[in-house]
Design a protein around this motif. Structure first.
Motif, PDB file in Angstrom:
ATOM      1  N   ALA A  92       0.842  -1.189   0.000  1.00  0.00           N
ATOM      2  CA  ALA A  92       0.000   0.000   0.000  1.00  0.00           C
ATOM      3  C   ALA A  92       0.880   1.242   0.000  1.00  0.00           C
ATOM      4  O   ALA A  92       2.028   1.212   0.454  1.00  0.00           O
ATOM      5  N   ILE A  93       0.329   2.319  -0.533  1.00  0.00           N
ATOM      6  CA  ILE A  93       0.984   3.618  -0.469  1.00  0.00           C
ATOM      7  C   ILE A  93       0.073   4.579   0.278  1.00  0.00           C
ATOM      8  O   ILE A  93      -1.153   4.402   0.320  1.00  0.00           O
ATOM      9  N   ARG A  94       0.685   5.572   0.848  1.00  0.00           N
ATOM     10  CA  ARG A  94      -0.074   6.601   1.561  1.00  0.00           C
ATOM     11  C   ARG A  94      -0.085   7.851   0.695  1.00  0.00           C
ATOM     12  O   ARG A  94       0.971   8.404   0.389  1.00  0.00           O
ATOM     13  N   SER A  95      -1.284   8.262   0.341  1.00  0.00           N
ATOM     14  CA  SER A  95      -1.442   9.382  -0.566  1.00  0.00           C
ATOM     15  C   SER A  95      -2.157  10.515   0.143  1.00  0.00           C
ATOM     16  O   SER A  95      -2.902  10.296   1.104  1.00  0.00           O
ATOM     17  N   GLY A  96      -1.940  11.734  -0.337  1.00  0.00           N
ATOM     18  CA  GLY A  96      -2.680  12.881   0.169  1.00  0.00           C
ATOM     19  C   GLY A  96      -2.231  13.376   1.517  1.00  0.00           C
ATOM     20  O   GLY A  96      -2.970  14.090   2.193  1.00  0.00           O
TER      21      GLY A  96
END
Lengths: 117, 113
Positions: A92-96
């Motif tokens: 997973a990536i963390r966006s925003g």
């Protein structure tokens, strides 16, 4: 899909062999995560990274190591695979993050199904 | 430690019926709560999230969730389900500055025609 790819998508290996799973992102996100999914447990965090060469352990890190030598790639290694590591692995990536809690969200890759015989 | 409980492992509803999936969390501060959906063989897709403010949160695909602090709950609802809603649903809470997600066990939704 937030530009996340995982490779391989499927792998069968034998107990005692080393295995490396790759997560690749195209959008320069700082945070990346590895989770494993098992029936009855939902997803559990293995390791995460908050920058190049910056990593930390999650809930189920025993038997796993990670590396992040460049922003776009986060590698998960099973040094000596065991049958208990048969699972589906999600990156997973963390966006925003810059937008605060309103936009701060994790997005998941398609997963890698690993079978250890 | 933070935890998330989804009491229902499997729910079956008829197409067109209403749906409520339960989620209870344990978290000391104001929680950061999520619902994700996973279709068979697929990754997780974000349905909606609660971070502050309005306790009724609208999401994609006609889903909504209500945050109730007094009950430590974040239940997911949909007024009328469609066959395409058959999937597994996960509730999660974000933990700490790194937003490490703690997931519930998941609820598998089956839709009867």
């Amino acid at each position: 899909d937030a530009g996340i790819t995982q490779s391989p998508r499927h792998k069968v290996t034998e107990t005692g062999t080393p295995v490396t799973l790759r997560c690749h992102q195209t959008e320069n996100h700082r945070y990346m995560y590895w989770y494993r999914q098992d029936p009855g447990h939902g997803l559990r965090l293995i390791h995460y990274s908050y920058g190049v060469k910056d990593t930390d352990k999650g809930e189920v890190s025993d038997g796993y190591s990670v590396s992040r030598s460049k922003t776009e790639d986060f590698l998960l290694t099973l040094e000596s695979a065991t049958s208990s590591q048969t699972s589906v692995y999600f990156c997973a990536i963390r966006s925003g993050l810059a937008g605060g809690r309103r936009t701060d969200t994790q997005y998941f890759g398609p997963g890698t199904r690993l079978t250890v015989l | 430690a933070q935890s998330v409980t989804q009491p229902d492992i499997h729910i079956t509803v008829s197409e067109g019926a209403s749906l409520e999936l339960r989620c209870n969390y344990s978290y000391g501060a104001t929680p950061y709560l999520f619902w994700y959906v996973q279709s068979p063989g697929q990754g997780l897709q974000l349905l909606l999230k609660y971070f502050s403010g309005d306790t009724l949160v609208q999401g994609i695909k006609g889903f909504e969730a209500e945050f109730k602090r007094s009950q430590s709950s974040f239940n997911l609802r949909k007024p009328s389900v469609h066959w395409s809603d058959a999937a597994e649903y996960f509730c999660a809470v974000g933990q700490g500055g790194a937003q490490k997600l703690v997931f519930g066990q998941g609820t598998r939704l089956t839709i009867n025609p």
